[in-house]
Design an enzyme around this catalytic site. Structure first.
Site, mmCIF file in Angstrom:
data_model
loop_
_atom_site.group_PDB
_atom_site.id
_atom_site.type_symbol
_atom_site.label_atom_id
_atom_site.label_comp_id
_atom_site.label_asym_id
_atom_site.label_seq_id
_atom_site.Cartn_x
_atom_site.Cartn_y
_atom_site.Cartn_z
ATOM 1 N N CYS A 1 0.872 -1.178 0.000
ATOM 2 C CA CYS A 1 0.000 0.000 0.000
ATOM 3 C C CYS A 1 0.909 1.228 0.000
ATOM 4 C CB CYS A 1 -0.977 -0.007 1.180
ATOM 5 S SG CYS A 1 -0.219 0.153 2.798
ATOM 6 N N ASN B 1 2.923 1.443 3.437
ATOM 7 C CA ASN B 1 3.176 0.138 4.043
ATOM 8 C C ASN B 1 3.188 0.207 5.564
ATOM 9 O OD1 ASN B 1 3.281 -1.397 1.663
ATOM 10 N ND2 ASN B 1 5.343 -0.706 1.272
ATOM 11 N N CYS C 1 -0.233 0.573 7.288
ATOM 12 C CA CYS C 1 -1.577 0.229 7.780
ATOM 13 C C CYS C 1 -2.124 -1.000 7.067
ATOM 14 C CB CYS C 1 -2.560 1.389 7.588
ATOM 15 S SG CYS C 1 -2.170 2.855 8.525
ATOM 16 N N ARG C 2 -2.535 -0.808 5.832
ATOM 17 C CA ARG C 2 -3.257 -1.856 5.115
ATOM 18 C C ARG C 2 -2.398 -3.071 4.795
ATOM 19 N NH1 ARG C 2 -5.180 1.902 0.414
ATOM 20 N NH2 ARG C 2 -3.110 2.721 0.881
ATOM 21 N N SER C 3 -1.252 -2.852 4.185
ATOM 22 C CA SER C 3 -0.448 -4.016 3.801
ATOM 23 C C SER C 3 0.070 -4.788 5.023
ATOM 24 C CB SER C 3 0.676 -3.636 2.843
ATOM 25 O OG SER C 3 1.560 -2.717 3.418
ATOM 26 N N ASP D 1 -7.363 3.135 3.022
ATOM 27 C CA ASP D 1 -6.331 3.432 4.004
ATOM 28 C C ASP D 1 -6.983 3.950 5.292
ATOM 29 O OD1 ASP D 1 -4.099 4.212 5.435
ATOM 30 O OD2 ASP D 1 -3.190 5.316 3.770
#
Length: 120
Positions: A13, A16, A18-20, A92
């Site tokens: 993301c 790198n 939060c989401r990933s 995000d």
């Protein structure tokens, strides 16, 4: 019966942070594999079988970078393309609240389970 070759996956993301990492944590828990989230390198395109990103901006950037790699073997996709609830983009949650992180987590669980089913 053909021997199953292990697959490698990189989640991406924007920052790198939060989401990933959430997607990776879910995936690791489901698979008990160990790969760390980090900034994508040229070598990643030749090393990983899949690079699963979180939104269209990530996808566009990764596809642009992959076009510069001669031996790119990675299949670059949106993780959300595996979502059985058809939520293509994993938003995000960085500037959101706790429930936004929970939403990302739940989406990552759905997507990673579906990906694992397809990748087997």
């Amino acid at each position: 019966m053909a021997e199953q070759v292990p697959k490698s996956v990189l989640f991406v993301c924007l920052g790198n942070i939060c989401r990933s990492p959430i997607a990776e944590a879910v995936f690791r828990k489901l698979l008990t594999d160990q790969k760390l989230s980090y900034h994508v390198t040229k070598e990643d395109f030749a090393t990983f079988d899949y690079i699963l990103c979180m939104d269209e901006s990530n996808l566009r950037d990764l596809n642009r970078k992959s076009n510069q790699i001669k031996n790119c073997k990675a299949k670059i996709e949106l993780l959300g393309s595996y979502d059985p609830q058809n939520q293509l983009i994993i938003e995000d949650p960085y500037y959101g609240n706790e429930s936004d992180f929970e939403t990302v987590y739940q989406q990552c669980v759905r997507c990673c389970r579906a990906f694992l089913e397809k990748a087997r």
